[in-house]
Design a protein around this motif. Structure first.
Motif, mmCIF file in Angstrom:
data_model
loop_
_atom_site.group_PDB
_atom_site.id
_atom_site.type_symbol
_atom_site.label_atom_id
_atom_site.label_comp_id
_atom_site.label_asym_id
_atom_site.label_seq_id
_atom_site.Cartn_x
_atom_site.Cartn_y
_atom_site.Cartn_z
ATOM 1 N N ARG A 52 0.827 -1.205 0.000
ATOM 2 C CA ARG A 52 0.000 0.000 0.000
ATOM 3 C C ARG A 52 0.870 1.268 0.000
ATOM 4 O O ARG A 52 0.562 2.235 -0.680
ATOM 5 N N ALA A 53 1.967 1.247 0.754
ATOM 6 C CA ALA A 53 2.881 2.393 0.771
ATOM 7 C C ALA A 53 3.520 2.596 -0.605
ATOM 8 O O ALA A 53 3.710 3.742 -1.044
ATOM 9 N N THR A 54 3.830 1.506 -1.285
ATOM 10 C CA THR A 54 4.397 1.599 -2.630
ATOM 11 C C THR A 54 3.390 2.210 -3.590
ATOM 12 O O THR A 54 3.739 3.092 -4.390
ATOM 13 N N TYR A 55 2.143 1.773 -3.520
ATOM 14 C CA TYR A 55 1.105 2.362 -4.376
ATOM 15 C C TYR A 55 1.038 3.871 -4.143
ATOM 16 O O TYR A 55 0.991 4.660 -5.081
ATOM 17 N N GLU A 56 1.010 4.251 -2.880
ATOM 18 C CA GLU A 56 0.911 5.670 -2.547
ATOM 19 C C GLU A 56 2.112 6.434 -3.095
ATOM 20 O O GLU A 56 1.962 7.530 -3.645
ATOM 21 N N ALA A 57 3.305 5.868 -2.970
ATOM 22 C CA ALA A 57 4.524 6.532 -3.419
ATOM 23 C C ALA A 57 4.529 6.792 -4.920
ATOM 24 O O ALA A 57 5.091 7.791 -5.376
ATOM 25 N N VAL A 58 3.915 5.909 -5.709
ATOM 26 C CA VAL A 58 3.902 6.096 -7.167
ATOM 27 C C VAL A 58 2.627 6.780 -7.648
ATOM 28 O O VAL A 58 2.450 6.992 -8.840
ATOM 29 N N GLY A 59 1.730 7.106 -6.711
ATOM 30 C CA GLY A 59 0.510 7.815 -7.084
ATOM 31 C C GLY A 59 -0.619 6.938 -7.569
ATOM 32 O O GLY A 59 -1.581 7.429 -8.164
ATOM 33 N N ASP B 260 -8.885 -6.658 -3.325
ATOM 34 C CA ASP B 260 -7.986 -6.210 -2.273
ATOM 35 C C ASP B 260 -6.697 -5.672 -2.893
ATOM 36 O O ASP B 260 -6.255 -6.159 -3.933
ATOM 37 N N PRO B 261 -6.057 -4.671 -2.280
ATOM 38 C CA PRO B 261 -4.795 -4.147 -2.818
ATOM 39 C C PRO B 261 -3.693 -5.198 -2.967
ATOM 40 O O PRO B 261 -2.789 -5.024 -3.783
ATOM 41 N N GLU B 262 -3.773 -6.305 -2.222
ATOM 42 C CA GLU B 262 -2.760 -7.361 -2.343
ATOM 43 C C GLU B 262 -3.095 -8.382 -3.428
ATOM 44 O O GLU B 262 -2.302 -9.278 -3.693
ATOM 45 N N HIS B 263 -4.249 -8.254 -4.043
ATOM 46 C CA HIS B 263 -4.660 -9.210 -5.079
ATOM 47 C C HIS B 263 -3.785 -9.027 -6.318
ATOM 48 O O HIS B 263 -3.434 -7.901 -6.685
ATOM 49 N N LEU B 264 -3.403 -10.112 -6.940
ATOM 50 C CA LEU B 264 -2.553 -10.051 -8.131
ATOM 51 C C LEU B 264 -3.150 -9.149 -9.207
ATOM 52 O O LEU B 264 -2.416 -8.422 -9.890
ATOM 53 N N ALA B 265 -4.460 -9.140 -9.366
ATOM 54 C CA ALA B 265 -5.079 -8.272 -10.367
ATOM 55 C C ALA B 265 -4.825 -6.803 -10.055
ATOM 56 O O ALA B 265 -4.567 -5.996 -10.954
ATOM 57 N N ARG C 12 -2.782 -4.096 -12.265
ATOM 58 C CA ARG C 12 -3.362 -2.805 -12.632
ATOM 59 C C ARG C 12 -2.400 -1.672 -12.275
ATOM 60 O O ARG C 12 -2.319 -0.668 -12.992
ATOM 61 N N ALA C 13 -1.686 -1.816 -11.159
ATOM 62 C CA ALA C 13 -0.687 -0.806 -10.782
ATOM 63 C C ALA C 13 0.419 -0.747 -11.832
ATOM 64 O O ALA C 13 0.879 0.337 -12.200
ATOM 65 N N LEU C 14 0.839 -1.905 -12.325
ATOM 66 C CA LEU C 14 1.850 -1.919 -13.386
ATOM 67 C C LEU C 14 1.307 -1.270 -14.659
ATOM 68 O O LEU C 14 2.042 -0.564 -15.360
ATOM 69 N N ALA C 15 0.032 -1.489 -14.964
ATOM 70 C CA ALA C 15 -0.581 -0.830 -16.126
ATOM 71 C C ALA C 15 -0.593 0.684 -15.925
ATOM 72 O O ALA C 15 -0.327 1.443 -16.859
#
Length: 131
Positions: A89-96, A105-110, A114-117
């Motif tokens: 979750r902190a990584t998601y926040e750091a990259v916006g 869930d944020p830990e779900h592979l999907a 999506r974060a990589l997309a």
């Protein structure tokens, strides 16, 4: 054959991550099947099986056999929502990146795909360096 530009490569990655995210999140509906058929390998699999069989196989894999949550594999206690999830979750926040609270869930592979997309969209638009 012309080499694809870094921008085209970034766009290809973005689309691939997004498509994989959707295929992992749920069995493919007609729209997603059509998108996935752009890949020769996915087309061969999808064309070889009836939609109901694909849905059953999807449930068997992602619903019963392999739990697609990062914490199951990487958290010291093997739980979702633990220290590994907090770091993610902190990584998601750091990259916006803000995961959809109504999605997986944020830990779900999907969600991770999506974060990589999301990052691929930044690279495509020149906001990130593309190697």
């Amino acid at each position: 054959m012309t080499e694809p530009s870094p921008r085209d490569l970034a766009e290809g990655r973005r689309r691939a991550y997004r498509t994989l995210a959707e295929l992992i999140a749920r069995p493919p509906d007609a729209r997603l099947r059509e998108v996935a058929r752009a890949s020769e390998g996915l087309r061969a699999v999808l064309d070889a099986h009836a939609p109901d069989d694909v849905a059953a196989q999807h449930e068997a894999v992602f619903g019963l056999d392999v739990h697609p949550f990062e914490g199951v594999f990487l958290d010291p206690s093997g739980q979702v929502g633990g220290a590994t999830g907090q770091r993610l979750r902190a990584t998601y926040e750091a990259v916006g990146y803000l995961p959809d609270p109504k999605a997986e869930d944020p830990e779900h592979l999907a969600t991770i795909l999506r974060a990589l997309a999301f990052l691929g969209a930044g690279a495509r638009n020149g906001l990130l360096h593309v190697a």
